[in-house]
Design a protein around this motif. Structure first.
Motif, PDB file in Angstrom:
ATOM      1  N   GLU B  26     -18.224 -26.193  20.228  1.00 17.37           N
ATOM      2  CA  GLU B  26     -19.321 -25.251  19.976  1.00 17.37           C
ATOM      3  C   GLU B  26     -19.489 -25.062  18.471  1.00 17.37           C
ATOM      4  O   GLU B  26     -18.524 -24.794  17.761  1.00 17.37           O
ATOM      5  N   TYR B  27     -20.719 -25.207  17.994  1.00 15.97           N
ATOM      6  CA  TYR B  27     -21.067 -24.821  16.630  1.00 15.97           C
ATOM      7  C   TYR B  27     -21.747 -23.467  16.719  1.00 15.97           C
ATOM      8  O   TYR B  27     -22.758 -23.317  17.419  1.00 15.97           O
ATOM      9  N   LYS B 130     -13.594 -25.343   4.086  1.00 12.96           N
ATOM     10  CA  LYS B 130     -13.465 -25.663   5.517  1.00 12.96           C
ATOM     11  C   LYS B 130     -14.746 -25.285   6.259  1.00 12.96           C
ATOM     12  O   LYS B 130     -15.263 -26.051   7.070  1.00 12.96           O
ATOM     13  N   ILE B 131     -15.264 -24.093   5.950  1.00 13.68           N
ATOM     14  CA  ILE B 131     -16.474 -23.629   6.635  1.00 13.68           C
ATOM     15  C   ILE B 131     -17.647 -24.529   6.283  1.00 13.68           C
ATOM     16  O   ILE B 131     -18.444 -24.913   7.140  1.00 13.68           O
ATOM     17  N   ASN B 132     -17.720 -24.936   5.008  1.00 11.62           N
ATOM     18  CA  ASN B 132     -18.798 -25.831   4.601  1.00 11.62           C
ATOM     19  C   ASN B 132     -18.656 -27.210   5.254  1.00 11.62           C
ATOM     20  O   ASN B 132     -19.655 -27.824   5.651  1.00 11.62           O
ATOM     21  N   ASP B 133     -17.418 -27.679   5.380  1.00 11.38           N
ATOM     22  CA  ASP B 133     -17.197 -28.963   6.059  1.00 11.38           C
ATOM     23  C   ASP B 133     -17.648 -28.883   7.517  1.00 11.38           C
ATOM     24  O   ASP B 133     -18.265 -29.812   8.042  1.00 11.38           O
ATOM     25  N   ASP B 134     -17.318 -27.764   8.166  1.00 14.03           N
ATOM     26  CA  ASP B 134     -17.784 -27.563   9.538  1.00 14.03           C
ATOM     27  C   ASP B 134     -19.316 -27.641   9.583  1.00 14.03           C
ATOM     28  O   ASP B 134     -19.897 -28.355  10.399  1.00 14.03           O
ATOM     29  N   PHE B 135     -19.928 -26.907   8.672  1.00 13.80           N
ATOM     30  CA  PHE B 135     -21.393 -26.832   8.654  1.00 13.80           C
ATOM     31  C   PHE B 135     -22.024 -28.204   8.440  1.00 13.80           C
ATOM     32  O   PHE B 135     -22.901 -28.631   9.198  1.00 13.80           O
ATOM     33  N   MET B 136     -21.539 -28.931   7.403  1.00 13.15           N
ATOM     34  CA  MET B 136     -22.156 -30.228   7.104  1.00 13.15           C
ATOM     35  C   MET B 136     -21.887 -31.250   8.204  1.00 13.15           C
ATOM     36  O   MET B 136     -22.757 -32.058   8.525  1.00 13.15           O
ATOM     37  N   GLY B 137     -20.697 -31.186   8.788  1.00 14.64           N
ATOM     38  CA  GLY B 137     -20.422 -32.073   9.923  1.00 14.64           C
ATOM     39  C   GLY B 137     -21.390 -31.791  11.060  1.00 14.64           C
ATOM     40  O   GLY B 137     -21.856 -32.704  11.751  1.00 14.64           O
ATOM     41  N   GLY B 138     -21.693 -30.514  11.246  1.00 18.42           N
ATOM     42  CA  GLY B 138     -22.657 -30.119  12.280  1.00 18.42           C
ATOM     43  C   GLY B 138     -24.043 -30.654  11.979  1.00 18.42           C
ATOM     44  O   GLY B 138     -24.706 -31.253  12.841  1.00 18.42           O
ATOM     45  N   ILE B 139     -24.465 -30.481  10.727  1.00 16.54           N
ATOM     46  CA  ILE B 139     -25.788 -30.978  10.325  1.00 16.54           C
ATOM     47  C   ILE B 139     -25.890 -32.476  10.599  1.00 16.54           C
ATOM     48  O   ILE B 139     -26.867 -32.949  11.186  1.00 16.54           O
ATOM     49  N   ARG B 140     -24.863 -33.234  10.191  1.00 18.89           N
ATOM     50  CA  ARG B 140     -24.924 -34.684  10.349  1.00 18.89           C
ATOM     51  C   ARG B 140     -24.833 -35.109  11.807  1.00 18.89           C
ATOM     52  O   ARG B 140     -25.176 -36.222  12.174  1.00 18.89           O
ATOM     53  N   SER B 141     -24.344 -34.204  12.654  1.00 14.68           N
ATOM     54  CA  SER B 141     -24.233 -34.510  14.084  1.00 14.68           C
ATOM     55  C   SER B 141     -25.474 -34.075  14.854  1.00 14.68           C
ATOM     56  O   SER B 141     -25.535 -34.218  16.070  1.00 14.68           O
ATOM     57  N   GLY B 142     -26.438 -33.485  14.143  1.00 13.44           N
ATOM     58  CA  GLY B 142     -27.668 -33.063  14.822  1.00 13.44           C
ATOM     59  C   GLY B 142     -27.636 -31.644  15.365  1.00 13.44           C
ATOM     60  O   GLY B 142     -28.428 -31.300  16.233  1.00 13.44           O
ATOM     61  N   VAL B 143     -26.739 -30.822  14.843  1.00  7.09           N
ATOM     62  CA  VAL B 143     -26.791 -29.407  15.216  1.00  7.09           C
ATOM     63  C   VAL B 143     -28.091 -28.855  14.648  1.00  7.09           C
ATOM     64  O   VAL B 143     -28.386 -29.030  13.470  1.00  7.09           O
ATOM     65  N   ASN B 144     -28.885 -28.238  15.523  1.00 10.29           N
ATOM     66  CA  ASN B 144     -30.217 -27.826  15.070  1.00 10.29           C
ATOM     67  C   ASN B 144     -30.414 -26.322  15.168  1.00 10.29           C
ATOM     68  O   ASN B 144     -31.504 -25.811  14.999  1.00 10.29           O
ATOM     69  N   GLY B 145     -29.368 -25.600  15.443  1.00 11.81           N
ATOM     70  CA  GLY B 145     -29.448 -24.161  15.589  1.00 11.81           C
ATOM     71  C   GLY B 145     -28.159 -23.746  16.255  1.00 11.81           C
ATOM     72  O   GLY B 145     -27.287 -24.583  16.518  1.00 11.81           O
TER      73      GLY B 145
END
Lengths: 170, 180
Positions: B26-27, B130-145
């Motif tokens: 979950e993101y 760590k939080i930024n890594d989570d965020f950017m990994g999410g962005i690159r994985s297509g997390v859209n919200g």
């Protein structure tokens, strides 16, 4: 609806209100990479999320040399309040009059509902479309596609070097 | 189809079986109302699958619209360092309507954690990367919200209600050898 413009197409020029008393033309951004994000409407939940996401990662776009522009058929006053409410740090343009003309030029205007589709265009320094994508209306396309497309372009640093050596040669 | 680009790893918060058949990533954003609404559903999903499911939570704070999302994520990380990540995770969502730094510090006290240490960790930005890594990994994985879920590495595009999540997870369990 006409098919949205594909890579290899020259990005149609436009000049649209960016505030109630200012216009922004695509030509003003010549020499820079531009991400155009068309969306159906201010305030609708999915668009809000999509723009909030892009707003959050603006530094990632800018680090890759790209400016972001949002476009919908909403008027400039509506945009102004929307941008304020969502704390948006990038321009949103009003494709309001004649309604949807720019969306139509990019092949992403939905005549039946009178709104732009959720379409993305990445334009290079020469004004050519190098990547485009249209997502289903209810689906927020995220930012992975844009970042992947930007990463496939030459690195901004090496462009700077090219520009310098070009100047030397000149 | 969007897939998880950053595999589950040692930096992740993982709840559930080491030998789980299905991994649910979950993101989320602690100030996002949809994430708080999803939380009881996630718990129902965990109850349904028990040790067969591993739940991973990654941060996706949209700080431009949620000014307390980052400090909340930092507080959760601090709790994690002290062994009570999931307790804090649940507590933050339960108290989302009154989310503020004051509430977060009060929650830290509730779990017996030092408010001074929490303040120090936040001021030093100990969890920012760590939080930024989570965020950017999410962005690159297509997390859209938020929340965005991945079931065995594939983005789940359905609603976050328990019955729908359970149906999708069952389908993943029954899919032929498909491990991430």
């Amino acid at each position: 609806m006409a098919r949205y413009l594909q890579p290899g197409t020259k990005a149609p020029a436009f000049s649209l209100p960016v505030t109630p008393d200012q216009k922004l033309a695509l030509s003003e951004l010549a020499g820079r990479r531009v991400i155009l994000t068309f969306y159906p409407a201010d305030w609708s939940p999915v668009c809000g999320d999509q723009l909030a996401l892009y707003n959050q990662i603006l530094p990632e776009f800018r680090r890759r040399g790209a400016e972001l522009l949002g476009i919908s058929v909403d008027g400039a006053w509506c945009h102004q309040e929307f941008a304020k409410a969502r704390n948006l740090h990038f321009p949103i343009l009003a494709d309001f009059h004649p309604k949807g003309a720019v969306a139509t030029a990019y092949g992403c205007y939905m005549e039946d509902v009178g709104e732009a589709a959720r379409a993305l265009f990445l334009i290079d320094e020469q004004g050519m479309i190098v990547w485009s994508y249209q997502s289903p209306l209810a689906v927020n396309p995220g930012a992975d596609g844009i970042l992947d497309a930007l990463d496939k372009m030459p690195a901004v640093e090496s462009l700077d070097v090219d520009a310098k050596s070009a100047r030397k040669r000149a | 189809m969007s897939t998880l680009r950053v595999p589950v790893n040692a930096h992740d918060h993982i709840s559930g079986g080491r030998n789980a058949i299905v991994t649910l990533v979950e993101y989320g954003d602690y100030q996002c109302p949809h994430c708080a609404a999803a939380q009881p559903n996630v718990r129902r999903v965990q109850a349904q699958f028990g040790e067969r499911l591993a739940l991973v939570y990654r941060h996706f704070p949209l700080t431009e619209i949620h000014p307390y999302a980052l400090v909340a994520a930092e507080t959760a990380e601090f709790a994690g360092e002290n062994g009570v990540f999931w307790e804090m995770h649940e507590a933050i969502f339960r108290n989302q309507r009154m989310l503020s730094p004051t509430t977060l510090f009060a929650l830290a006290s509730t779990f017996g954690l030092s408010q001074l240490d929490l303040r120090d960790a936040i001021n030093r930005g100990r969890y920012r990367s760590k939080i930024n890594d989570d965020f950017m990994g999410g962005i690159r994985s297509g997390v859209n919200g938020t929340p965005t879920f991945f079931i065995n590495g594939e983005r789940y595009n359905g609603a976050y209600l328990a019955p729908e999540l359970i149906t999708a997870i069952n389908a993943a369990m029954n899919a032929p050898a498909h491990q991430t």
